[in-house]
Design an enzyme around this catalytic site. Structure first.
Site, short mmCIF file in Angstrom:
data_model
loop_
_atom_site.label_atom_id
_atom_site.label_comp_id
_atom_site.label_asym_id
_atom_site.label_seq_id
_atom_site.Cartn_x
_atom_site.Cartn_y
_atom_site.Cartn_z
N ASP A 12 0.87 -1.17 0.00
CA ASP A 12 0.00 0.00 0.00
C ASP A 12 0.92 1.23 0.00
O ASP A 12 2.08 1.13 0.39
CB ASP A 12 -0.90 -0.03 1.24
CG ASP A 12 -1.67 1.26 1.43
OD1 ASP A 12 -2.40 1.65 0.51
OD2 ASP A 12 -1.51 1.88 2.50
N ASP A 14 -0.14 5.04 0.79
CA ASP A 14 -0.41 6.10 1.76
C ASP A 14 -0.47 5.55 3.19
O ASP A 14 -1.29 4.69 3.50
CB ASP A 14 -1.72 6.80 1.41
CG ASP A 14 -1.68 7.38 0.02
OD1 ASP A 14 -0.82 8.24 -0.23
OD2 ASP A 14 -2.49 6.97 -0.84
N ASP A 171 -1.52 -0.37 6.15
CA ASP A 171 -1.65 0.40 7.39
C ASP A 171 -3.08 0.55 7.86
O ASP A 171 -3.33 0.99 8.98
CB ASP A 171 -1.07 1.81 7.20
CG ASP A 171 -1.98 2.68 6.36
OD1 ASP A 171 -2.51 3.68 6.88
OD2 ASP A 171 -2.18 2.35 5.17
#
Length: 231
Positions: A12, A14, A171
């Site tokens: 991922d 961001d 995240d």
């Protein structure tokens, strides 16, 4: 083949590779203020960590009763975000080390993000991570964003990797859910510490409750080595 056998790693972007959430928050705050919604807080923003900008704006349209179209607000937010992203988006140092280590070992890697292709390109170029991460999938290119598995499955397809051989770094809870739905292992590094107990993170193969403060390139590589059954 790399020392990790058939393992491929999908990142991922961001909040995982780069600390871009402050820019997303600031872009949202400024755009909402322009459309007559002042007082957008970081706590408000945290509710949208891990979902696409398009979905976020759709929720804003309903929740705040915005007169402008979703497309207009989406375009305004993307423009503002790109300005901020190009100015400064820091990569997490240990994540950068991890990418460089995997590259040295010849491990296939990809980025799978809810951001627009333009935003991903700007960040990868600005941080220099684009030198290592050539396979990139935006949620704009698939039918459904996270928590659907589409973006991760497309990344695996482009890498020529079986989903079961892929490890995702994420995240956010929707991303962890997407990895699980894709049949991939997940190293979860929660951006919002309070979300570490989210049920989606319980599906992760490795959950680092301390987030980026707990993540190290060497420990992640050692875990990959053990979990991939290589010596």
């Amino acid at each position: 083949m790399s020392k990790l056998g058939p393992t491929s790693v999908i990142f991922d972007l961001d909040g995982t590779l780069v600390d871009s959430e402050p820019n997303y928050y600031e872009a949202g705050r400024q755009v909402l203020a322009e459309y007559g919604v002042p007082g957008y807080t970081w706590a408000d923003h945290e509710r949208y960590v891990g979902i696409s900008t398009l979905e976020t704006v759709g929720i804003w349209k309903r929740e705040y009763g915005l007169a402008a179209s979703v497309e207009e607000v989406f375009d305004a937010k993307n423009r503002r975000y790109l300005e901020l992203a190009r100015a400064a988006t820091p990569a997490y140092p240990e994540m950068r080390k991890f990418v460089e280590l995997l590259a040295t070992e010849g491990v296939p890697m990809a980025v799978a993000s809810g951001s627009s292709p333009e935003a991903i390109e700007a960040i990868l170029a600005g941080t220099g991570l684009g030198a290592f991460l050539h396979t990139v999938v935006s949620a704009d290119e698939v039918e459904r964003g996270k928590p659907a598995p589409d973006v991760f499955l497309e990344a695996a397809r482009r890498l020529g990797a079986a989903p079961a051989d892929c490890v995702v770094l994420e995240d956010a809870a929707p991303g962890a859910a997407a990895a699980h739905a894709a049949g991939m292992r997940c190293i979860a590094v929660p951006y919002v510490a309070a979300q570490a107990d989210a049920p989606e993170f319980a599906t992760a193969s490795l959950l680092l409750r301390g987030g980026q403060a707990e993540f190290t390139a060497r420990a992640a590589y050692d875990w990959l080595t053990r979990s991939s059954g290589t010596s």
